[in-house]
Design a protein around this motif. Structure first.
Motif, mmCIF file in Angstrom:
data_model
loop_
_atom_site.group_PDB
_atom_site.id
_atom_site.type_symbol
_atom_site.label_atom_id
_atom_site.label_comp_id
_atom_site.label_asym_id
_atom_site.label_seq_id
_atom_site.Cartn_x
_atom_site.Cartn_y
_atom_site.Cartn_z
ATOM 1 N N PRO A 56 0.843 -1.201 0.000
ATOM 2 C CA PRO A 56 0.000 0.000 0.000
ATOM 3 C C PRO A 56 0.884 1.259 0.000
ATOM 4 C CG PRO A 56 -0.013 -1.043 2.165
ATOM 5 C CD PRO A 56 0.751 -1.951 1.236
ATOM 6 N N SER A 57 0.290 2.401 -0.176
ATOM 7 C CA SER A 57 1.048 3.646 -0.345
ATOM 8 C C SER A 57 1.895 4.019 0.873
ATOM 9 C CB SER A 57 0.097 4.801 -0.680
ATOM 10 O OG SER A 57 -0.810 4.992 0.387
ATOM 11 N N ASP A 58 1.569 3.497 2.056
ATOM 12 C CA ASP A 58 2.421 3.791 3.208
ATOM 13 C C ASP A 58 3.593 2.809 3.315
ATOM 14 O OD1 ASP A 58 0.469 1.859 3.849
ATOM 15 O OD2 ASP A 58 0.657 2.237 5.983
ATOM 16 N N PHE A 59 3.653 1.816 2.422
ATOM 17 C CA PHE A 59 4.769 0.875 2.354
ATOM 18 C C PHE A 59 5.706 1.215 1.195
ATOM 19 C CE2 PHE A 59 3.315 -3.242 4.646
ATOM 20 C CZ PHE A 59 2.740 -2.519 5.666
ATOM 21 N N MET A 60 5.116 1.710 0.084
ATOM 22 C CA MET A 60 5.896 1.982 -1.107
ATOM 23 C C MET A 60 5.172 3.023 -1.955
ATOM 24 S SD MET A 60 6.468 -0.113 -4.578
ATOM 25 C CE MET A 60 4.778 0.235 -4.857
ATOM 26 N N PHE A 61 5.943 3.908 -2.564
ATOM 27 C CA PHE A 61 5.374 4.877 -3.501
ATOM 28 C C PHE A 61 6.426 5.208 -4.544
ATOM 29 C CE2 PHE A 61 6.972 7.074 0.251
ATOM 30 C CZ PHE A 61 7.823 8.036 -0.272
ATOM 31 N N GLU A 62 5.957 5.718 -5.684
ATOM 32 C CA GLU A 62 6.881 6.102 -6.741
ATOM 33 C C GLU A 62 7.224 7.575 -6.549
ATOM 34 O OE1 GLU A 62 7.335 5.219 -11.464
ATOM 35 O OE2 GLU A 62 5.366 5.831 -10.778
ATOM 36 N N LEU A 63 8.499 7.904 -6.678
ATOM 37 C CA LEU A 63 8.917 9.295 -6.530
ATOM 38 C C LEU A 63 8.372 10.139 -7.673
ATOM 39 C CD1 LEU A 63 12.695 9.032 -5.519
ATOM 40 C CD2 LEU A 63 10.709 9.254 -4.033
ATOM 41 N N THR A 64 8.090 11.402 -7.397
ATOM 42 C CA THR A 64 7.722 12.337 -8.458
ATOM 43 C C THR A 64 9.017 12.864 -9.078
ATOM 44 O OG1 THR A 64 7.761 14.260 -6.992
ATOM 45 C CG2 THR A 64 5.656 13.055 -7.165
ATOM 46 N N LYS A 65 8.909 13.532 -10.212
ATOM 47 C CA LYS A 65 10.100 14.101 -10.856
ATOM 48 C C LYS A 65 10.762 15.132 -9.943
ATOM 49 C CE LYS A 65 8.856 13.357 -15.657
ATOM 50 N NZ LYS A 65 8.616 13.964 -16.975
ATOM 51 N N GLU A 66 9.938 15.912 -9.244
ATOM 52 C CA GLU A 66 10.475 16.927 -8.337
ATOM 53 C C GLU A 66 11.234 16.280 -7.177
ATOM 54 O OE1 GLU A 66 7.119 16.941 -9.292
ATOM 55 O OE2 GLU A 66 7.545 18.383 -10.888
ATOM 56 N N GLU A 67 10.668 15.226 -6.606
ATOM 57 C CA GLU A 67 11.336 14.515 -5.506
ATOM 58 C C GLU A 67 12.647 13.899 -5.980
ATOM 59 O OE1 GLU A 67 7.493 13.125 -2.797
ATOM 60 O OE2 GLU A 67 8.077 11.927 -4.534
ATOM 61 N N TRP A 68 12.612 13.321 -7.170
ATOM 62 C CA TRP A 68 13.820 12.705 -7.720
ATOM 63 C C TRP A 68 14.896 13.761 -7.943
ATOM 64 C CZ3 TRP A 68 16.634 8.733 -7.814
ATOM 65 C CH2 TRP A 68 17.601 8.522 -8.789
ATOM 66 N N LEU A 105 10.794 6.391 -12.882
ATOM 67 C CA LEU A 105 11.130 6.961 -11.578
ATOM 68 C C LEU A 105 11.219 5.847 -10.536
ATOM 69 C CD1 LEU A 105 8.897 10.135 -11.813
ATOM 70 C CD2 LEU A 105 11.390 10.067 -11.740
ATOM 71 N N PRO A 106 12.116 5.993 -9.587
ATOM 72 C CA PRO A 106 12.329 4.922 -8.603
ATOM 73 C C PRO A 106 11.153 4.756 -7.636
ATOM 74 C CG PRO A 106 14.045 6.614 -8.432
ATOM 75 C CD PRO A 106 13.062 7.083 -9.418
ATOM 76 N N PHE A 107 11.023 3.551 -7.139
ATOM 77 C CA PHE A 107 10.094 3.259 -6.050
ATOM 78 C C PHE A 107 10.818 3.577 -4.751
ATOM 79 C CE2 PHE A 107 7.708 -0.370 -8.434
ATOM 80 C CZ PHE A 107 6.951 0.564 -9.124
ATOM 81 N N ALA A 108 10.081 4.147 -3.818
ATOM 82 C CA ALA A 108 10.623 4.413 -2.487
ATOM 83 C C ALA A 108 9.911 3.479 -1.519
ATOM 84 C CB ALA A 108 10.369 5.872 -2.110
#
Length: 177
Positions: free
Chosen positions: A47-59, A82-85
């Motif tokens: 779920p989103s609190d376990f993993m999320f994809e970075l946005t271009k700005e975050e990257w 974009l990487p998964f966090a």
């Protein structure tokens, strides 16, 4: 696996401590593509609190903070994908998806690194509170000392009558008697 190596791959994004997919893939000794594929096949476990994809700005922000990328990482303005966090819980969930002996050992080391970091943070927070308390106490004490010194160094507000033996020279020009 050294905890310092793992800690150097833990970043903070969106107020959470995370690890990036390519760093995890390197640690688990798998290709990033294979790690992402395993995650996508088991997406309900993330779920989103376990993993999320970075946005271009975050990257972009993250790559400006990371000085050295290993060969092939961070090439160009943005990677193709974009990487998964992964948060700590997401990293833990990876052990259910990647079932190699290496993955298990690395996962244990990563969990220990997160625990060490959390303990460090708690100790830091506790120390910071103690320093603030001490600072307040010292400020009160120094305020009292400052007030006492100020009182002693100020000239008297009303002139005091001269005391001691008076000579005729000291009486000249004075009409007090």
């Amino acid at each position: 696996m050294e905890i310092q190596i793992i800690q150097s791959k833990i970043y903070e994004i969106r107020g959470q401590k995370i690890m990036l997919d390519f760093d995890l893939a390197t640690l688990y000794e798998v290709e990033t593509r294979a790690l992402k594929q395993a995650v996508k096949r088991n997406i309900e476990r993330f779920p989103s609190d376990f993993m999320f994809e970075l946005t271009k700005e975050e990257w972009k922000l993250l790559t400006s903070q990371i000085v050295i990328f290993e060969k092939g990482q961070g090439k160009g303005k943005y990677p193709k994908y974009l990487p998964f966090a992964f948060t700590e819980q997401g990293v833990s969930m990876l052990s259910t998806v990647l079932r190699s002996k290496t993955a298990i050992q690395v996962n244990i080391a990563i969990m220990r690194a997160f625990v060490v970091m959390r303990q460090y943070y708690m100790n830091y927070k506790e120390l910071k509170l103690q320093i603030e308390k001490l600072e307040k106490e010292m400020n009160l004490k120094f305020k009292d000392i400052y007030e006492a010194l100020k009182y002693l160094l100020e000239p008297p507000r009303t002139p005091r009558k001269q005391i001691g033996y008076k000579t005729p020279d000291s009486l000249q020009g004075r009409n007090d008697e």
